[in-house]
Write an enzyme that holds these catalytic residues in place. Structure first.
Site, mmCIF file in Angstrom:
data_model
loop_
_atom_site.group_PDB
_atom_site.id
_atom_site.type_symbol
_atom_site.label_atom_id
_atom_site.label_comp_id
_atom_site.label_asym_id
_atom_site.label_seq_id
_atom_site.Cartn_x
_atom_site.Cartn_y
_atom_site.Cartn_z
ATOM 1 C CG ASP A 85 -47.879 20.889 75.026
ATOM 2 O OD1 ASP A 85 -47.594 22.040 74.636
ATOM 3 O OD2 ASP A 85 -47.720 19.879 74.313
ATOM 4 C CG HIS A 125 -49.145 9.755 100.304
ATOM 5 N ND1 HIS A 125 -49.441 8.429 100.435
ATOM 6 C CD2 HIS A 125 -50.336 10.405 100.206
ATOM 7 C CE1 HIS A 125 -50.753 8.271 100.409
ATOM 8 N NE2 HIS A 125 -51.329 9.447 100.272
ATOM 9 C CG HIS A 134 -50.567 4.865 95.959
ATOM 10 N ND1 HIS A 134 -49.814 4.574 97.068
ATOM 11 C CD2 HIS A 134 -51.619 5.607 96.416
ATOM 12 C CE1 HIS A 134 -50.399 5.096 98.151
ATOM 13 N NE2 HIS A 134 -51.493 5.712 97.781
ATOM 14 C CE1 TYR A 146 -52.993 19.635 70.770
ATOM 15 C CE2 TYR A 146 -54.824 19.643 72.339
ATOM 16 C CZ TYR A 146 -53.895 18.962 71.589
ATOM 17 O OH TYR A 146 -53.863 17.584 71.650
ATOM 18 C CG HIS A 180 -54.724 9.642 96.352
ATOM 19 N ND1 HIS A 180 -53.421 10.070 96.279
ATOM 20 C CD2 HIS A 180 -54.725 8.623 97.256
ATOM 21 C CE1 HIS A 180 -52.674 9.354 97.105
ATOM 22 N NE2 HIS A 180 -53.439 8.468 97.706
#
Lengths: 233, 233, 233, 233
Positions: D121, D172, D98, D230, D96
């Protein structure tokens, strides 16, 4: 020592410039350096982080796109590099990045207008943006067709790859090239700076006019013309 | 040791500030430092990367634009510097960059409005933007004429180069100057910061009013007026 | 050793945070740290570059704005600090910067709307923007009046300086404060981040709604309420 | 040595990536690493600055959200992590932050359109944005309910958390996850880059079309499909 040591070193050092110039996040970019006589190029291995790269890990691929030397799988964009080297005689370095501002213009499917001398010092036309590929090309050999998408767009606009050393591929990201891998990296950094300035220019003045022809020619000539007076001899 | 050692050192150190202040990509900028008594200035050689610069590589040019000392070719913008030194008595340092935000305003051909005290602490008017040059001037001695484009625009607006130490040249990029090369570099960094803030200000509030006269005067006076109380004596 | 050694060290270390947090260019900012019992504060000297600062150079000023100790002239914003310390009982640190995004909102004369929890974790209302001062205040003791402009704006909005520790001064730039100089610096960095996010939010969605009341309260309570559960005890 | 040493080290190293990748200011972010057999995860302690973090300070919490080992209080977002680990079988890392651009899209309550291959991608759909929670959920066990807000939004859109490893929570900020904590951190950095590019894309061309289906599928397949080519095997 590899008979390709020279281009492996060139490719290694040029690849390592990308993170220093803030042109890549993680492994989102690759540089190749070609030996036009041997008709091969050295390219970054696929998905290897920059801080784990070494000269030895560079992969040697020929202009047909076949791996010639190296234990690792080459960059997933290798076929695009091969097509460009095979079809364009005068280039020995190619760079692909997803640099922030150049990629935003590519996603916006918009050529970058020549708004100022920073742009005109390097090329005299808008930075071209090839349209997204047709579905049948995408479903086929995608990276191979990307090379032709670039070449075809240059032909449709009547552009020379010797004078315009960069392109945006619509929805995708930029490619640049040059006489050396270092020059191609230089072009990628110039493209990113010009792309940012062009966006800001339109934010300040949505009606900003393009650079007038006389100024375009003057700035290009002073760097690239017969009487160039920029840099040392 | 050169009889111009002093200004060569000043020019060298001032040039090396540009990459540290994020004002240049590659070699897109140059600083000169003048000795007004000898009527010469030291300037960066053309196209030499910053990390290869040395004091010894600085080129000495007189106010007529002729090289007086040095093995390298001086910056391609040298004639602009020469014209400004010759015509403006009180300056001993000049900077030219293609810094991102200032260049965007130049490309937008828009003067930077005085929106706040960050701007007013340094000058009391909009940062002027000279129009692109007439075609006949471009085709002639371009960099020499750029100097006159700057001087003429100041005259047409009734501005003093002692009070306003910066200008945008339309379609091109900024020039700044000052009593020393260091002060001119300082002005370039202030200009870039003010240019960014002004763009953001209009993005937040397209109708943002300019700073009112009483506040413009107050901030300028406290730094530059007869009773200035900013900084140490 | 000075009897004010403690606050001089606090002010020094807090000032040195500003360039590390990218909140200042050159000397465009200052921090003070107060000793509320002695009714004095230590503040940065005016115009001294951050890399020349030392603990010893901090200037001690009383809450009436008079210098008590120190050889250098205190920051030109000293009177604003003095007014806030004298009138607001519970603060012991104040910061003034011209940080890019917060200054842009100040120049736009626009309060920063509470768009998300990053904002609401710190304060539950829009970040206030005081209007530019009346001309007679500007012409008088400008920095002294700036302090009252801040206090009056808080009173007119019914805000508490204990709950809202930051303000924009219209056309000028932000001030923040807190129980310590470190906390005030923290608030300046939070303000700058929130200011940037708020601008981007409106660019993505010009009709972005403010955070709803229930979410504002929740995020503020979890950091600052009686049952706060953020951080260690 | 703790029987959870392995995940404590994983969580520590992954947390320390956040400031290096410019994804956090101060302590505005947290990473956890799970041991799915023991049904516990290691998570950052709440409010501890990154430069004071150590492996030993990581807190061990079970999938019910109860602390199992550690002297410090776990991140205030711990209940959200617990709910996701308990309900989604295949993830062993959650992040998490910000981060600036992703948070701006969350505050704008807008899903991020798939404009290019940088996005494709990694995932083939718009990056989802869950609406702000209902008031009764906010007033209850807020972080616990945030976990269900995420899960419910995925169900309502018919998305698989194995294919889409990121979400914005309206008003948020973003959450990302993956098979390891390192992969979840990688996803947070990709999200931030894609969020910035998408905003710039719309600023250049407000009518920019989304990536067409054939290209979306091609780019995702080449990285994640049965015939992925890839990276190294």
């Amino acid at each position: 020592m590899s008979i390709y040591q020279d281009i492996k070193e060139q490719a290694y050092h040029a690849n390592m410039q990308l993170p220093k110039l803030n042109l890549v996040l993680f492994t989102f970019g690759n540089v190749s350096a070609a030996d036009r006589e041997k008709r091969v190029f050295a390219i970054k291995p696929s998905g290897v982080p920059y801080d784990e790269l070494t000269v030895e890990k560079m992969v040697i691929v020929n202009f047909e796109g076949q791996t010639v030397e190296g234990d690792l799988r080459p960059s997933s964009d290798t076929q695009t590099h091969a097509v460009l080297y095979k079809n364009w005689e005068d280039i020995s370095g190619i760079v692909h990045t997803h640099s922030t501002y150049a990629t935003a213009w590519a996603q916006a499917q918009t050529a970058i207008p020549v708004f100022g001398t920073t742009h005109a010092d390097h090329l005299t036309v808008d930075i071209p943006c090839a349209p997204p590929m047709a579905d049948e090309m995408i479903k086929g050999n995608y990276e191979y067709e990307t090379g032709f998408q670039i070449i075809n767009h240059f032909e449709s606009l009547g552009l020379s790859h010797k004078e315009v050393e960069m392109i945006l591929v619509g929805n995708h990201a930029p490619f640049t090239w040059g006489k050396t891998a270092d020059k191609a990296v230089y072009n990628s950094a110039v493209l990113e700076a010009v792309a940012q300035m062009a966006l800001l220019t339109r934010q300040i003045n949505p009606l900003a006019p393009k650079l007038k022809d006389s100024l375009v020619e003057k700035h290009y000539e002073r760097k690239h013309g017969a009487c160039a007076y920029y840099g040392q001899e």
